[in-house]
Write an enzyme that holds these catalytic residues in place. Structure first.
Site, PDB file in Angstrom:
ATOM      1  N   ASP A 133     -10.684   3.371   4.742  1.00 54.35           N
ATOM      2  CA  ASP A 133     -11.167   1.998   4.557  1.00 54.35           C
ATOM      3  C   ASP A 133     -12.700   1.932   4.553  1.00 54.35           C
ATOM      4  OD1 ASP A 133      -9.260   0.138   4.005  1.00 54.35           O
ATOM      5  OD2 ASP A 133      -8.766  -0.311   6.091  1.00 54.35           O
ATOM      6  N   GLN A 160      -4.421  -1.450   9.751  1.00 51.44           N
ATOM      7  CA  GLN A 160      -4.450  -2.740   9.063  1.00 51.44           C
ATOM      8  C   GLN A 160      -5.090  -3.798   9.967  1.00 51.44           C
ATOM      9  OE1 GLN A 160      -3.461  -3.287   5.855  1.00 51.44           O
ATOM     10  NE2 GLN A 160      -4.017  -5.447   5.996  1.00 51.44           N
ATOM     11  N   LYS A 212       0.847  -1.203   0.000  1.00 48.34           N
ATOM     12  CA  LYS A 212       0.000   0.000   0.000  1.00 48.34           C
ATOM     13  C   LYS A 212       0.882   1.253   0.000  1.00 48.34           C
ATOM     14  CE  LYS A 212      -3.892  -2.318   2.230  1.00 48.34           C
ATOM     15  NZ  LYS A 212      -4.645  -2.609   3.443  1.00 48.34           N
TER      16      LYS A 212
END
Ligand code: NAP
Length: 288
Positions: free
Chosen positions: A119, A96, A52
């Protein structure tokens, strides 16, 4: 059978974003910035966050990656999130998943300022997805929809069957497909007679994480199949259905399929980058 090439589309999206970022940076005199937090040293998660970060850097997004020890407490993590929430130059925050068992994932996701939640997992964004076009959409469903649209797959009026009801993939995917005027059926581990439902899926989205559960007999003739699953078989990445032993029959029956790798994966990253640019644009608009 058509292969829906996520790698090629993601590359195009990244090129467009890089040009847009160059323009926006000149205008607003700062680059978009994403902060990624990983707790623990799981090698798969480390490779995900490094990927990422690399993708961000390739197109001009600044990316700070904090890899915290497994022993990090929930309070320590919440304190870091609070600092990043208050930092005006931080546009996006990504924690994460999964988190270690001693940390409550729900509490952590709720602690992120929903305006920085790239997200799309904060309850505010989950709710907005149901009622407003302004939600930050979770990256995997967003990427799948972009791929289907880019490939001119008709969605309106189609029966979309989704296997999997996670907050990350299945549920937001169902909401997005409803928004696109599909009729949606969501299946899960307690669904009875799964095959009877999958055989009706004109668009079949498989997000389980188990190989060989779905075979060619379970597909509708001419189905568009989206394989979200990632499985490691003898060191090789394979999907839930893509490259299964039934591959010849699947090729005969499906109209199109996303490959693994090279389908949903790159589109997930491309959508993350789009979300970072989106939250940055909203932030600089507010600063004006
Ligand atoms: P998850 O949270 O584990 O959810 C899996 C879903 O599959 C659950 O809803 C579960 O049902 C359902 N399921 C399990 N066994 C089943 C069965 N026998 N019949 C029907 N449904 C069944 O996983 P996830 O986060 O959604 O991810 C799913 C897969 O996609 C994983 O392989 C993951 O690695 C992959 N993934 C890929 C990307 C990408 O970018 N390519 C992104 C995200 C995820 P219950 O709810 O009843 O337990």
């Amino acid at each position: 059978m058509k292969i829906l090439n996520g790698t090629a589309l993601a590359k195009k999206i990244k090129l467009v974003l890089a040009i847009e970022i160059e323009y926006l940076m000149k205008k607003h005199e700062r680059a978009p910035k994403l902060c990624i937090i990983l707790v623990g040293d799981d090698p798969v998660s480390i490779s995900y966050v490094q990927n990422k970060k690399k993708s961000c850097n390739e197109i001009g997004i600044l990316c700070d990656l904090s890899i915290l020890p497994y022993s990090t407490t929930q309070d320590e993590l919440l304190a870091l999130i609070e600092t990043l929430n208050n930092h005006v130059d931080v546009d996006g925050i990504l924690v994460q998943l999964p988190l270690p068992k001693h940390i409550d994932q729900t509490v952590v996701l709720q602690a992120i300022d929903y305006k920085k939640d790239v997200d799309g997992l904060h309850p505010m964004n989950v709710g907005l997805l149901n009622i407003s076009p302004d939600a930050i959409i979770p990256c995997t469903p967003k990427g799948i929809l972009s791929l289907l649209k880019a490939e001119d797959i008709p969605i309106t009026g189609k029966h979309c069957v989704i296997i999997g009801r996670s907050n990350l993939v299945g549920k937001p995917m169902a909401q997005l497909m409803l928004r696109e005027n599909a009729s949606v059926t969501v299946c899960h581990s307690k669904t009875k007679d799964l095959a009877c439902l999958t055989q009706q899926g004109e668009i079949l989205i498989i997000a389980i994480g188990h190989r060989q559960l779905v075979n060619a007999d379970m597909l509708k003739e001419g189905a568009v199949v989206v394989d979200v699953g990632i499985n490691n078989v003898d060191g090789k990445l394979v999907g839930d259905i893509y490259n299964s032993i039934d591959v010849t029959n699947i090729e005969k029956k499906a109209a199109a399929i996303t490959p693994v790798p090279g389908g949903v994966g790159p589109m997930t990253i491309a959508s993350l980058l789009e979300n970072v640019v989106e939250v940055y644009k909203r932030s600089v608009r507010n600063e004006e």
